[in-house]
Design a protein around this motif. Structure first.
Motif, PDB file in Angstrom:
ATOM      1  N   ASN A  89      51.753   6.700 -20.022  1.00  0.00           N
ATOM      2  CA  ASN A  89      52.039   7.802 -19.113  1.00  0.00           C
ATOM      3  C   ASN A  89      51.188   7.789 -17.844  1.00  0.00           C
ATOM      4  N   ALA A  90      50.025   7.153 -17.876  1.00  0.00           N
ATOM      5  CA  ALA A  90      49.101   7.203 -16.732  1.00  0.00           C
ATOM      6  C   ALA A  90      49.772   6.714 -15.451  1.00  0.00           C
ATOM      7  N   GLY A  91      49.566   7.460 -14.377  1.00  0.00           N
ATOM      8  CA  GLY A  91      50.151   7.063 -13.100  1.00  0.00           C
ATOM      9  C   GLY A  91      49.520   7.803 -11.941  1.00  0.00           C
ATOM     10  N   ILE A  92      49.657   7.226 -10.749  1.00  0.00           N
ATOM     11  CA  ILE A  92      49.133   7.847  -9.536  1.00  0.00           C
ATOM     12  C   ILE A  92      50.198   7.793  -8.440  1.00  0.00           C
ATOM     13  N   LEU A  93      49.993   8.583  -7.404  1.00  0.00           N
ATOM     14  CA  LEU A  93      50.866   8.588  -6.229  1.00  0.00           C
ATOM     15  C   LEU A  93      50.068   8.200  -4.997  1.00  0.00           C
ATOM     16  N   ARG A  94      50.670   7.386  -4.148  1.00  0.00           N
ATOM     17  CA  ARG A  94      50.122   7.061  -2.823  1.00  0.00           C
ATOM     18  C   ARG A  94      51.318   6.949  -1.889  1.00  0.00           C
ATOM     19  N   ASP A  95      52.019   8.080  -1.697  1.00  0.00           N
ATOM     20  CA  ASP A  95      53.289   8.073  -0.982  1.00  0.00           C
ATOM     21  C   ASP A  95      53.134   7.771   0.506  1.00  0.00           C
ATOM     22  N   GLY A  96      54.190   7.224   1.072  1.00  0.00           N
ATOM     23  CA  GLY A  96      54.213   6.950   2.506  1.00  0.00           C
ATOM     24  C   GLY A  96      55.441   6.133   2.860  1.00  0.00           C
ATOM     25  N   LEU A  97      55.912   6.289   4.093  1.00  0.00           N
ATOM     26  CA  LEU A  97      57.048   5.494   4.559  1.00  0.00           C
ATOM     27  C   LEU A  97      56.625   4.042   4.742  1.00  0.00           C
ATOM     28  N   LEU A  98      57.564   3.127   4.549  1.00  0.00           N
ATOM     29  CA  LEU A  98      57.274   1.714   4.769  1.00  0.00           C
ATOM     30  C   LEU A  98      56.849   1.493   6.218  1.00  0.00           C
ATOM     31  N   ILE A  99      57.621   2.067   7.149  1.00  0.00           N
ATOM     32  CA  ILE A  99      57.324   1.991   8.578  1.00  0.00           C
ATOM     33  C   ILE A  99      57.521   3.377   9.188  1.00  0.00           C
ATOM     34  N   LYS A 100      56.598   3.803  10.042  1.00  0.00           N
ATOM     35  CA  LYS A 100      56.730   5.077  10.739  1.00  0.00           C
ATOM     36  C   LYS A 100      56.651   4.816  12.242  1.00  0.00           C
ATOM     37  N   THR A 101      57.579   5.418  12.985  1.00  0.00           N
ATOM     38  CA  THR A 101      57.607   5.182  14.431  1.00  0.00           C
ATOM     39  C   THR A 101      57.607   6.488  15.221  1.00  0.00           C
ATOM     40  N   LYS A 102      57.251   6.371  16.486  1.00  0.00           N
ATOM     41  CA  LYS A 102      57.327   7.488  17.420  1.00  0.00           C
ATOM     42  C   LYS A 102      57.669   6.925  18.793  1.00  0.00           C
ATOM     43  N   ASP A 103      58.737   7.447  19.367  1.00  0.00           N
ATOM     44  CA  ASP A 103      59.210   6.978  20.678  1.00  0.00           C
ATOM     45  C   ASP A 103      59.427   5.477  20.697  1.00  0.00           C
ATOM     46  N   GLY A 104      59.969   4.965  19.596  1.00  0.00           N
ATOM     47  CA  GLY A 104      60.296   3.553  19.538  1.00  0.00           C
ATOM     48  C   GLY A 104      59.133   2.629  19.222  1.00  0.00           C
ATOM     49  N   GLU A 105      57.962   3.204  19.047  1.00  0.00           N
ATOM     50  CA  GLU A 105      56.775   2.399  18.753  1.00  0.00           C
ATOM     51  C   GLU A 105      56.345   2.612  17.294  1.00  0.00           C
ATOM     52  N   ILE A 106      55.937   1.540  16.649  1.00  0.00           N
ATOM     53  CA  ILE A 106      55.433   1.647  15.279  1.00  0.00           C
ATOM     54  C   ILE A 106      54.052   2.298  15.305  1.00  0.00           C
ATOM     55  N   THR A 107      53.938   3.410  14.597  1.00  0.00           N
ATOM     56  CA  THR A 107      52.668   4.140  14.563  1.00  0.00           C
ATOM     57  C   THR A 107      51.932   3.978  13.231  1.00  0.00           C
ATOM     58  N   GLU A 111      50.126   0.843   3.863  1.00  0.00           N
ATOM     59  CA  GLU A 111      49.038  -0.120   3.730  1.00  0.00           C
ATOM     60  C   GLU A 111      49.131  -0.875   2.412  1.00  0.00           C
ATOM     61  N   LEU A 112      48.650  -2.102   2.428  1.00  0.00           N
ATOM     62  CA  LEU A 112      48.640  -2.897   1.206  1.00  0.00           C
ATOM     63  C   LEU A 112      47.851  -2.177   0.113  1.00  0.00           C
ATOM     64  N   ALA A 113      46.779  -1.491   0.499  1.00  0.00           N
ATOM     65  CA  ALA A 113      45.966  -0.764  -0.486  1.00  0.00           C
ATOM     66  C   ALA A 113      46.779   0.338  -1.160  1.00  0.00           C
ATOM     67  N   GLN A 114      47.667   1.014  -0.398  1.00  0.00           N
ATOM     68  CA  GLN A 114      48.550   2.041  -0.974  1.00  0.00           C
ATOM     69  C   GLN A 114      49.493   1.416  -1.993  1.00  0.00           C
ATOM     70  N   TRP A 115      50.059   0.290  -1.616  1.00  0.00           N
ATOM     71  CA  TRP A 115      50.975  -0.426  -2.504  1.00  0.00           C
ATOM     72  C   TRP A 115      50.257  -0.888  -3.770  1.00  0.00           C
ATOM     73  N   GLN A 116      49.120  -1.563  -3.576  1.00  0.00           N
ATOM     74  CA  GLN A 116      48.448  -2.209  -4.695  1.00  0.00           C
ATOM     75  C   GLN A 116      47.892  -1.214  -5.695  1.00  0.00           C
ATOM     76  N   ALA A 117      47.363  -0.090  -5.200  1.00  0.00           N
ATOM     77  CA  ALA A 117      46.786   0.910  -6.103  1.00  0.00           C
ATOM     78  C   ALA A 117      47.828   1.434  -7.083  1.00  0.00           C
ATOM     79  N   VAL A 118      49.029   1.719  -6.583  1.00  0.00           N
ATOM     80  CA  VAL A 118      50.092   2.248  -7.431  1.00  0.00           C
ATOM     81  C   VAL A 118      50.615   1.178  -8.387  1.00  0.00           C
ATOM     82  N   ILE A 119      50.795  -0.029  -7.892  1.00  0.00           N
ATOM     83  CA  ILE A 119      51.252  -1.120  -8.757  1.00  0.00           C
ATOM     84  C   ILE A 119      50.225  -1.399  -9.854  1.00  0.00           C
ATOM     85  N   ASP A 120      48.942  -1.370  -9.493  1.00  0.00           N
ATOM     86  CA  ASP A 120      47.882  -1.653 -10.468  1.00  0.00           C
ATOM     87  C   ASP A 120      47.891  -0.662 -11.626  1.00  0.00           C
TER      88      ASP A 120
END
Length: 253
Positions: A89-107, A111-120
């Motif tokens: 049952n143990a689990g954690i959340l590190r939610d976030g969009l894959l890519i976030k933009t503003k006015d056409g620019e990636i903001t 992060e890999l750390a967000q991905w890896q922590a949840v996968i781990d």
């Protein structure tokens, strides 16, 4: 499997669904091995399990660490003299969009750390605990049941690339383990909860909760006890193996 006197390990047992499932099983005579990272929460959960009528012991363990997991499950088998079931049952959340933009620019990017922590924790942790539990069950010769707690997010949920991928992986392990471990008398099942009324959900803004609930056909969130009831049903029904049970109020009809 009869719950009375069965030894069942629950990861993430210090709070939320883990604690709810542990207390429910304790009330039906199970003996609980409570696993979590926070000793104080484990102590409180252990007291609640004993008050519910079941024996319980606590084990502080990082489920993402192979050495800690193997040592913990060896200790459980030694302390109780048996291991009949485990709820991953143990689990954690590190939610976030894959890519976030503003006015056409990636903001921002996830992060890999967000991905890896949840996968781990959410995927590798299930693998490690499932492997360790199965090893002890086979060594003890008593068979058993492995329950993986997934989520309806396993089908994909916006803002949860990491969590959705992990829960899809957890679900995929269920039929694999059911096929591989049946020869040892070990069954494997999975539960995919929908929106459940835990402390974490209760802390959300009222308007967000209202919007979330409106999309559920039954027009309410699930209760932790309803997930616990499902786990108990799996343990007790000897012909259930290799399947996921979605407990979501009809959200994924």
């Amino acid at each position: 499997m009869k719950l009375q006197d069965s030894v069942i390990a629950v990861t993430g047992a210090g709070q939320g669904l883990g604690r709810a499932m542990a207390e429910y099983l304790a009330a039906r005579g199970a003996r609980l091995a409570l696993i979590d990272l926070v000793p104080e929460k484990l102590e409180t959960a252990a007291i609640a399990c004993r008050e519910a009528g079941g024996d319980s012991r606590i084990y502080v363990c990082n489920v993402a660490r192979e050495d800690e997991v193997d040592a913990t499950f060896a200790a459980i088998a030694r302390d109780f003299g048996a291991l009949n079931g485990v709820i991953n049952n143990a689990g954690i959340l590190r939610d976030g969009l894959l890519i976030k933009t503003k006015d056409g620019e990636i903001t921002q990017r996830m992060e890999l750390a967000q991905w890896q922590a949840v996968i781990d924790v959410n995927l590798t942790g299930v693998f490690l605990c499932g492997r360790a539990a199965a090893s002890q069950m086979i060594a003890l010769g008593n068979g058993g049941v492995i329950i993986n707690i997934a989520s309806i997010s396993r089908a994909g949920n916006m803002g949860q690339s990491n969590y959705s991928a992990a829960k899809a992986g957890v679900s995929a392990l269920v039929p694999v383990w059911a096929k591989e471990l049946a020869r040892y008398g070990i069954r494997c099942m999975g539960i995919a909860p929908g929106f459940i009324e835990t402390d974490m959900v209760a802390s959300m803004k009222p308007e967000a909760l209202e919007k979330m609930t409106a999309g559920i056909p039954l027009k309410r969130m699930g209760q932790p006890e309803e997930i616990a009831q499902t786990a108990a049903f799996i343990f007790e029904n000897e012909y259930l193996s290799g399947r996921m049970i979605e407990v979501d109020g009809g959200l994924r009809l």
